[in-house]
Write an enzyme that holds these catalytic residues in place. Structure first.
Site, mmCIF file in Angstrom:
data_model
loop_
_atom_site.group_PDB
_atom_site.id
_atom_site.type_symbol
_atom_site.label_atom_id
_atom_site.label_comp_id
_atom_site.label_asym_id
_atom_site.label_seq_id
_atom_site.Cartn_x
_atom_site.Cartn_y
_atom_site.Cartn_z
ATOM 1 C CG ASP A 67 -0.078 -0.119 2.269
ATOM 2 O OD1 ASP A 67 1.115 -0.323 2.302
ATOM 3 O OD2 ASP A 67 -0.539 -0.718 3.755
ATOM 4 C CG ASP A 136 -9.189 -1.968 11.950
ATOM 5 O OD1 ASP A 136 -8.210 -2.314 11.607
ATOM 6 O OD2 ASP A 136 -9.309 -0.457 11.583
ATOM 7 C CG HIS A 138 -6.651 -2.240 8.718
ATOM 8 N ND1 HIS A 138 -6.302 -1.273 9.282
ATOM 9 C CD2 HIS A 138 -5.229 -2.424 8.626
ATOM 10 C CE1 HIS A 138 -4.864 -0.315 10.006
ATOM 11 N NE2 HIS A 138 -4.198 -2.114 9.620
ATOM 12 C CD GLU A 143 -8.680 1.175 7.737
ATOM 13 O OE1 GLU A 143 -8.587 -0.317 8.954
ATOM 14 O OE2 GLU A 143 -7.834 1.947 8.384
HETATM 15 C C1 GLP Z 1 -0.614 0.123 8.895
HETATM 16 C C2 GLP Z 1 -0.409 -0.508 7.140
HETATM 17 C C3 GLP Z 1 -0.509 -1.838 7.378
HETATM 18 C C4 GLP Z 1 0.117 -1.849 9.163
HETATM 19 C C5 GLP Z 1 -0.157 -1.361 10.474
HETATM 20 C C6 GLP Z 1 0.733 -1.659 11.660
HETATM 21 O O1 GLP Z 1 -1.817 0.573 8.561
HETATM 22 N N1 GLP Z 1 -0.928 -0.383 6.237
HETATM 23 O O2 GLP Z 1 -0.066 -2.730 6.530
HETATM 24 O O3 GLP Z 1 0.220 -4.063 8.812
HETATM 25 O O4 GLP Z 1 -0.157 -0.319 9.671
HETATM 26 O O5 GLP Z 1 1.320 -1.268 11.478
HETATM 27 P P1 GLP Z 1 2.550 -0.837 13.059
HETATM 28 O O6 GLP Z 1 3.302 -2.589 12.485
HETATM 29 O O7 GLP Z 1 3.378 -0.010 13.344
HETATM 30 O O8 GLP Z 1 1.871 -1.455 14.199
#
Ligand code: GLP
Length: 273
Positions: A67, A136, A138, A143
């Protein structure tokens, strides 16, 4: 799903890096799906070390990231392109043209998303998709409520995600409200998925993903429909799993099996006659 629980975030990250490294050794021209966020940073650091100290060769690897924030140029320190360059690509020998991250400043997003899907197919599809998870539940930026058949497209971020990611931007107001993201369907097309989660803030999301019903309200739960998923956790992220003891037992049986296999191999290689 194969659930592997490690005592701490560091050993879980090293396990994830070794998992990826094994594929790169076995299939030097493999296609990796990559993730951003704080979770994979130590994994990328270990991959960089494996390259620099042990010669792990990325020169034929192709990558596709999950993404990118809409509106951020690749030079923006919070863009996912910048993150990947800083945390992995500049540390290894992957040719820059082999690395793909959606373009947050594409002029025609619909066409860009379709082209991204076509590029993945043209590369032979993703062999291994690395995933983190949002609190959440995702995956990528799919989402709650995202279609489980979705493809690469634009998504509006949930308020929870905006708040979670504000720590990187300094304030909520600076967090982009939209992102280009691979869809759940795109992710499920990968040959193997590796979900990495660290820390107790992810415990509820992981319990829902691994042991809850398959639901678009927790998009990671769609991984239950995939035939080859590995979930690597530290104790914090595993702390809400009801069947924890079973997963630990499966891994120890697996290790015994591997020991028997390598002992058999050694015996078969012994001098004949
Ligand atoms: C964002 C990214 C996800 C990632 C999530 C968790 O939303 N798009 O790909 O898994 O954050 O991030 P973190 O690893 O910083 O908790």
């Amino acid at each position: 799903m194969r659930v592997i629980i490690h005592p701490d975030p560091q050993s879980a990250s090293i396990r994830a890096a070794n998992w990826i490294a094994e594929l790169v050794r076995r299939k030097p021209a493999c296609v990796l799906g990559l993730a951003t966020g704080s979770t994979p940073i130590a994994t990328y650091r270990e991959l960089a070390r494996l390259h620099q100290e042990e010669g792990l060769d990325f020169s034929r690897v192709t990558t596709f990231n999950l993404d990118e924030y809409v509106g951020l140029p690749p030079t923006h320190p919070q863009s996912y392109r910048y993150f990947m360059d800083e945390n992995l690509f500049r540390e290894i020998d992957i040719p820059p043209q082999n690395t793909n991250v959606p373009d947050g400043r594409a002029l025609d997003f619909e066409r860009h998303c379709e082209a991204y899907e076509r590029q993945i197919k043209a590369a032979g599809n993703i062999d291994l998709q690395l995933l983190g998870i949002g609190v959440d539940g995702h995956i990528a930026f799919n989402e709650p409520g995202s279609s489980l058949g979705s493809r690469t497209r634009i998504k509006t971020l949930a308020w929870q995600t905006v708040q979670d990611n504000a720590r990187f931007f300094g304030s909520e107001a600076d967090v982009p409200r939209m992102a280009i993201t691979m869809g759940v369907g795109t992710i499920l097309d990968s040959r193997q998925c590796l979900l990495l989660a660290l820390g107790s803030s992810k415990a509820d999301a992981i319990a829902a993903t691994v042991e809850g019903p398959v639901t678009a309200q927790v998009t990671a739960s769609a991984l239950q429909l995939h035939r080859d998923v590995v979930v690597i956790l530290d104790e914090g992220a595993a702390s809400q799993l009801k069947r924890r003891e079973y997963y630990v037992n499966v891994e120890s049986v697996q290790r015994e099996l591997e020991n028997v296999r390598s002992a058999n191999q050694k015996n078969n290689q012994g001098p004949v006659g």
